[in-house]
Design a protein around this motif. Structure first.
Motif, PDB file in Angstrom:
ATOM      1  N   UNK A  70       0.797  -1.161  -0.642  1.00 30.01           N
ATOM      2  CA  UNK A  70      -0.394  -0.455   0.155  1.00 30.01           C
ATOM      3  C   UNK A  70       0.593   1.656  -0.052  1.00 30.01           C
ATOM      4  N   UNK A  71       2.433   1.701   0.832  1.00 29.84           N
ATOM      5  CA  UNK A  71       2.726   2.313   1.175  1.00 29.84           C
ATOM      6  C   UNK A  71       3.709   2.687  -0.376  1.00 29.84           C
ATOM      7  N   UNK A  72       3.824   1.668  -0.842  1.00 36.74           N
ATOM      8  CA  UNK A  72       4.496   2.231  -2.272  1.00 36.74           C
ATOM      9  C   UNK A  72       3.960   2.097  -3.422  1.00 36.74           C
ATOM     10  N   UNK A  73       2.534   1.972  -3.790  1.00 34.88           N
ATOM     11  CA  UNK A  73       1.096   2.373  -4.283  1.00 34.88           C
ATOM     12  C   UNK A  73       0.752   3.702  -3.321  1.00 34.88           C
ATOM     13  N   UNK A  74       1.100   4.180  -3.257  1.00 37.24           N
ATOM     14  CA  UNK A  74       0.321   5.774  -2.790  1.00 37.24           C
ATOM     15  C   UNK A  74       2.036   6.518  -2.615  1.00 37.24           C
ATOM     16  N   UNK A  75       2.596   6.105  -2.904  1.00 38.59           N
ATOM     17  CA  UNK A  75       4.045   6.856  -2.916  1.00 38.59           C
ATOM     18  C   UNK A  75       3.991   6.939  -4.079  1.00 38.59           C
ATOM     19  N   UNK A  76       3.605   6.174  -5.218  1.00 35.11           N
ATOM     20  CA  UNK A  76       3.491   6.345  -6.875  1.00 35.11           C
ATOM     21  C   UNK A  76       2.491   7.371  -7.174  1.00 35.11           C
ATOM     22  N   UNK A  88      -7.699   9.830  -6.610  1.00 36.19           N
ATOM     23  CA  UNK A  88      -7.965   8.281  -7.344  1.00 36.19           C
ATOM     24  C   UNK A  88      -8.214   7.040  -8.689  1.00 36.19           C
ATOM     25  N   UNK A  89      -8.339   8.371  -9.903  1.00 32.39           N
ATOM     26  CA  UNK A  89      -7.437   7.373 -10.334  1.00 32.39           C
ATOM     27  C   UNK A  89      -5.785   7.297 -10.479  1.00 32.39           C
ATOM     28  N   UNK A  90      -5.822   8.192 -10.277  1.00 31.88           N
ATOM     29  CA  UNK A  90      -3.655   7.659 -10.494  1.00 31.88           C
ATOM     30  C   UNK A  90      -3.337   6.113  -9.056  1.00 31.88           C
ATOM     31  N   UNK A  91      -4.861   6.226  -8.618  1.00 32.68           N
ATOM     32  CA  UNK A  91      -4.589   5.247  -7.368  1.00 32.68           C
ATOM     33  C   UNK A  91      -4.667   3.907  -7.739  1.00 32.68           C
TER      34      UNK A  91
END
Length: 545
Positions: A82-88, A131-134
């Motif tokens: 989750x942290x990796x995806x949020x950073x991105x 949200x789209x980027x996530x």
């Protein structure tokens, strides 16, 4: 042969997880994937499974379907991904984020506060862009895996802080989040109140009222949803054990959430009470909610969540009653807040009516009216004290009793010593005690002659009643007294001082002062001061000089 068969079965499980129908129970293969990830043996497909179905994995842990070790290990890996995806998600964007601290507690969602780096207010379009980027970051992370189509719901809510958006836009964003299965306060003042709990920051009454209303609605909606799911589970019974267990687990999670909202209502009420120097009050579900926080959302807190189920209605009523108590106490301490308090109490009265508690609603309405009367009466007395203090500096005489002057010095001392809790009769007695004529001998006789009558009146008045002074026994400040050598030669005088009746709201709009003579040729003047009237006393008699 057998490894090939196991691989085929695993693919079938994954396919069932992706293309399951609405009648599915626990997703096939999810438990095995969580156990593999917890042991450090999970494949990329296993990690995708626990990430995409994280909400269900939490329900399995809550229901005891997944042991603590397996859940803890799998959930730790979820947080890393989750942290990796949020950073991105926020890389090279005009947005910044604050992520809520992760908790190893089944059913805890991920809240991400979003704001713009340039300081501009957030809009619904900004939230949709994040949200789209996530969603794209999730698909990039698991590129090549059999991800489900459509929106991937990991119970991650992107929301703005109320300070970083307009109230109207905040409400639009909250509605958008809630429509997509998230949970967001719809009122920015409620969100502001939430951010202040547990801190020295002061709550406004508006924030407290918005928070109470929002939490009341959320608790009700969660308990209603839980009841509906339990009804569905009962209809399924043993025909589909897996689906039955899943429905019961989701219902229990809603009840856990309701317990959290009850706990927050209690915390808000005590935050407000502490802010105004009032003692704390305990809620019906405080102990159960605290135990759930300590034990966690699992099979070991089953008895506590059962209390939430049984006591929810009583707890809601109790919450409204305690909030009303606090509001009324605040109004007594801060009379300027009376109108706002009335509006908030009326809202709670309506909530009590809607919850099927008409008796409690009626009692609250009566108490509100009593408080209004007391606060307004106290406000009149406060206004009088201020007016009298202003006038006392301009005139040498305030009143005369039995030819003895309650002069400037006595009135000034009484006004200086006055307390916030004094009644108007406390002030009159203080004037008498401090007046210049106290040492003449008249004072002692006056006190002896009037003690029983004054004390009787004070007891009645302090009890909330307004007993009139009978015509045959007028007010001490207007009665002619001539007591010499221990003999009382009082005569009945129908003239009555109006301070007491005005304090109870029965006067003619101002403080009346008997115009009496302190000696030949000396009459009280009409000063025309606000709140004071100098009327000639048609019953005034000559007093001894």
């Amino acid at each position: 042969m057998y490894p090939r068969l196991l691989q085929l079965l695993r693919l079938l499980w994954l396919s069932a997880a992706i293309f399951h129908s609405c009648a599915w129970a626990w997703t096939p293969g999810l438990k095995e994937a969580a156990m593999a990830v917890a042991q450090g043996k999970g494949t990329r497909a296993d990690e995708m499974m626990i990430f995409v179905h994280n909400h269900e994995m939490n329900l399995m842990a809550q229901a005891g379907e997944l042991r603590d070790f397996s859940y803890a290990g799998a959930q730790d890996r979820f947080q890393e991904i989750q942290k990796k995806i949020l950073d991105e998600t926020f890389r090279n964007t005009p947005y910044r984020s604050e992520v809520s601290a992760s908790k190893l507690n089944p059913g805890t969602d991920t809240d991400v506060n979003v704001f713009r780096a340039d300081g501009k207010p957030m809009s619904l379009e900004d939230i949709k862009a994040v949200e789209g980027r996530y969603q794209r970051a999730v698909r990039t992370e698991f590129d090549g895996e059999a991800l489900p189509s459509g929106r991937i719901d990991t119970k991650t809510d992107f929301m703005p802080h109320p300070q970083h958006t307009t109230p109207d836009e905040f409400k639009k964003i909250a509605q958008h989040i809630n429509a997509n299965g998230g949970t967001a306060y719809t009122d920015p003042m409620a969100a502001a109140a939430q951010s202040k709990l547990g801190s020295p920051a002061k709550l406004s009454l508006s924030e407290a009222g918005a928070f109470q209303k929002e939490l009341h609605t959320l608790a009700e909606s969660r308990m209603a949803a839980a009841a509906e799911l339990r009804s569905k589970a009962a209809a399924i019974g043993t025909s589909n054990p897996g689906e039955y267990a899943r429905l019961q687990a989701q219902a229990t999670q809603y009840e856990y959430q309701a317990a959290k909202y009850h706990e927050r209502m209690s915390a808000m009420n005590n935050h407000l009470r502490n802010q105004f120097g009032l003692g704390p009050e305990k809620g019906v579900l405080d102990d159960a909610a605290k135990a759930i926080s300590n034990i966690g959302r699992n099979q070991y807190s089953a008895s506590q969540v059962a209390q939430v189920r049984d006591l929810h209605g009583k707890a809601l009523q109790n919450s409204s009653e305690r909030f009303i108590n606090t509001l009324l106490d605040v109004a007594k301490k801060e009379p300027a807040s009376l109108q706002q308090v009335k509006a908030l109490v009326n809202a709670e009265v309506r909530a009590l009516h809607a919850a099927g508690a008409p008796k409690a609603a009626s009692q609250a309405a009566i108490r509100m009216e009593q408080t209004v009367q007391k606060v307004e009466a106290a406000a009149k007395w406060t206004a009088y004290k201020q007016t009298a203090k202003n006038v006392a500096t301009k005139i040498p005489v305030m009143a005369i009793a039995g030819g003895a002057i309650l002069g400037y010095q006595g009135v000034q001392i009484a006004l200086t010593d006055v307390k916030a809790t004094d009644t108007v009769w406390d002030f009159i007695r203080n004037c008498y005690y401090h007046a210049a004529w106290e040492g003449t001998g008249i004072g002692t006789a006056f006190e002896r002659a009037q003690r029983e009558e004054i004390e009787r009146y004070l007891k009645e008045f302090d009890a909330g009643r307004d007993p009139p002074w009978p015509n045959t026994s007028p007010s001490p400040c207007s009665r002619p007294v001539s007591t010499w050598g221990g003999h009382d030669h009082r005569r009945a005088d129908p003239a009555r001082h109006h301070l007491g009746s005005l304090y109870a709201g029965k006067g003619d709009g101002g403080i009346r002062r008997d115009a009496e003579r302190s000696g030949p040729g000396h009459a009280a003047d009409d000063h025309g001061a606000a709140g004071l009237r100098g009327d000639d006393d048609p019953h005034a008699e000559s007093r001894p000089a």
